[in-house]
Design an enzyme around this catalytic site. Structure first.
Site, PDB file in Angstrom:
ATOM      1  N   GLY A  48       0.824  -1.065   0.010  1.00 53.39           N
ATOM      2  CA  GLY A  48       0.227   0.107   0.079  1.00 53.39           C
ATOM      3  C   GLY A  48       0.917   1.416  -0.127  1.00 53.39           C
ATOM      4  O   GLY A  48       1.896   1.237   0.715  1.00 53.39           O
ATOM      5  N   ASP A 237      -1.621   5.092  -6.303  1.00 45.80           N
ATOM      6  CA  ASP A 237      -0.304   4.828  -6.026  1.00 45.80           C
ATOM      7  C   ASP A 237       0.640   6.037  -6.452  1.00 45.80           C
ATOM      8  O   ASP A 237       1.607   6.489  -5.858  1.00 45.80           O
ATOM      9  CB  ASP A 237       0.573   3.583  -6.560  1.00 45.80           C
ATOM     10  CG  ASP A 237      -0.171   2.267  -5.689  1.00 45.80           C
ATOM     11  OD1 ASP A 237      -1.332   2.021  -6.123  1.00 45.80           O
ATOM     12  OD2 ASP A 237       0.668   2.055  -4.848  1.00 45.80           O
TER      13      ASP A 237
HETATM   14  O1  MRU Z   1       0.620  -3.694  -4.719  1.00 48.38           O
HETATM   15  P1  MRU Z   1      -0.033  -3.199  -3.515  1.00 48.38           P
HETATM   16  O2  MRU Z   1      -0.924  -4.005  -2.752  1.00 48.38           O
HETATM   17  O3  MRU Z   1       1.009  -2.344  -2.847  1.00 48.38           O
HETATM   18  O4  MRU Z   1      -1.109  -1.889  -4.195  1.00 48.38           O
HETATM   19  C1  MRU Z   1      -1.691  -1.121  -3.305  1.00 48.38           C
HETATM   20  C2  MRU Z   1      -2.800  -0.507  -4.178  1.00 48.38           C
HETATM   21  O5  MRU Z   1      -2.703  -0.260  -5.367  1.00 48.38           O
HETATM   22  C3  MRU Z   1      -3.467   0.587  -3.371  1.00 48.38           C
HETATM   23  O6  MRU Z   1      -4.873   0.889  -3.697  1.00 48.38           O
HETATM   24  C4  MRU Z   1      -2.900   2.149  -3.487  1.00 48.38           C
HETATM   25  O7  MRU Z   1      -1.514   1.876  -2.690  1.00 48.38           O
HETATM   26  C5  MRU Z   1      -3.326   2.937  -2.312  1.00 48.38           C
HETATM   27  S1  MRU Z   1      -3.174   2.457  -0.610  1.00 48.38           S
HETATM   28  C6  MRU Z   1      -4.009   3.649   0.340  1.00 48.38           C
END
Ligand code: MRU
Length: 353
Positions: A48, A237
């Site tokens: 995240g 992200d």
């Molecule tokens: O690959 P991840 O699980 O790190 O991806 C996370 C996401 O895409 C979330 O939607 C994003 O980081 C926002 S978290 C508040």
């Protein structure tokens, strides 16, 4: 509320709730060095965008306190620690933003040795963590104003307390709406390949006693068409100066579906997720991950071992598909290059690398 990233000062270690094991097992990962921290980010024990930024900030503190680095010249070792953490995952800008913030604090304090730098870096990491929770609460308050009692909303991946220092961005909207006494339901996309929706969002919402229903990713289309969804909210992200949003793979098709069916599509993100150094989606580096994440589910092979695989972890949604971006500073609507700077100030983001 769950705390996924905690720094234990007495033990000088980072304590992470292992997100690869949830919801089956609740286990803490202990990181004592910058190497442990980098490994936890790469393996997605912590994941995240905001959460990996906070973890990396503490990872620098661990690196500064790591006696193995102390034989090297300070500046050289400090750079190596920061570079190691920056090389873990390429897409979420919060990671680079947090590292740059620590670097800047250390530089501005004129630190020339490890212990001096650690004395500056630790409170800065604490600040990043505390500010993240505050920003999420603020996003929640703004976002809750968009959700009406009786609504059912859909979310993708996990943008919750687990993905942040606490409270969450997209899930923060649900938390705040619940705190305001609103009655609503949530559909949770399972989010293949790594199932952050099924494993993490479903778990978080159930803990909060929010009415959640899990669906496979390919079910969202007919639910939206059939009028069963009044809003979609996801995290981010990286958001460019012109409002292109990188988020978990599968976000873009949801935005297309929402637009086609006249359902509002919201992105919830703190200002640390904006990268005003770039304008367009093509400028965002999209992480590609291990092919076995697609060939296997939970260690179970579900495809021929040698089948070719394409596994991008994120996609980019253009601003014309996004109804509004819910930030800690307010709701940006409509989204285009002139509206974003009214809320997000570029001087804070010089740091993005
Ligand atoms: O690959 P991840 O699980 O790190 O991806 C996370 C996401 O895409 C979330 O939607 C994003 O980081 C926002 S978290 C508040």
């Amino acid at each position: 509320m769950v705390e996924a990233v905690v720094f234990n000062k007495e033990q000088n270690r980072l304590e992470l709730l292992d997100q690869t094991l949830l919801p089956v097992e609740t286990r803490t990962v202990f990181c004592s060095t910058e190497h442990d921290t980098a490994k936890a980010i790469v393996s997605m024990q912590v994941r995240g965008a905001p959460a990996i930024g906070v973890a990396a900030a503490y990872g620098i503190v661990l690196g500064l306190n790591n006696p193995q680095n102390h034989a090297r010249p300070f500046l050289e070792a400090f750079k190596a620690i920061c570079d190691l953490l920056a090389a873990t995952r390429p897409t979420a800008v919060n990671l680079f933003w947090a590292i740059a913030r620590i670097k800047k604090a250390v530089k501005n304090a004129g630190c020339t040795d490890f212990s001096g730098a650690a004395t500056v870096a630790l409170p800065e990491a604490d600040k990043i963590r505390a500010e993240d929770i505050e920003m999420c609460r603020s996003i929640g308050r703004f976002g809750a104003s968009l959700l009406q009692s009786g609504d059912t909303w859909l979310t993708h991946c996990n943008a919750g307390a687990l993905a942040t220092a606490g409270y969450g961005t997209a899930l923060g909207v649900f938390r705040a709406a619940q705190e305001e006494g609103k009655n609503f339901k949530v559909f949770v996309d399972e989010t293949r390949p790594l199932l952050q929706g099924a494993r993490l969002t479903a778990w978080e919402l159930m803990q909060e006693k929010i009415d959640a229903t899990l669906i496979c990713d390919n079910m969202a289309g007919s639910l939206i068409r059939d009028g069963k969804v009044q809003g979609v909210v996801v995290g981010a992200d990286r958001i460019t100066a012109h409002g292109f949003v990188a988020n978990k793979i599968g976000t873009y098709p949801l935005a297309v579906l929402a637009k086609y069916n006249g359902v509002p599509f919201y992105v919830a993100a703190p200002d640390s997720t904006f990268d005003l150094t770039i304008k367009y989606g093509e400028e965002i580096k999209i992480e590609e991950r291990d092919h076995d994440e697609v060939r296997y589910i939970g260690g179970q092979q579900i495809a021929p071992k040698d089948i070719k695989v394409y596994n991008p972890a994120f996609d980019v949604t253009p601003p014309e598909l996004i109804t509004a971006i819910i930030t800690n500073k307010g709701i940006i609507r409509p989204i285009y290059r002139d509206t974003i700077p009214e809320f997000i100030k570029p001087e804070r983001f010089e740091a993005a690398e």
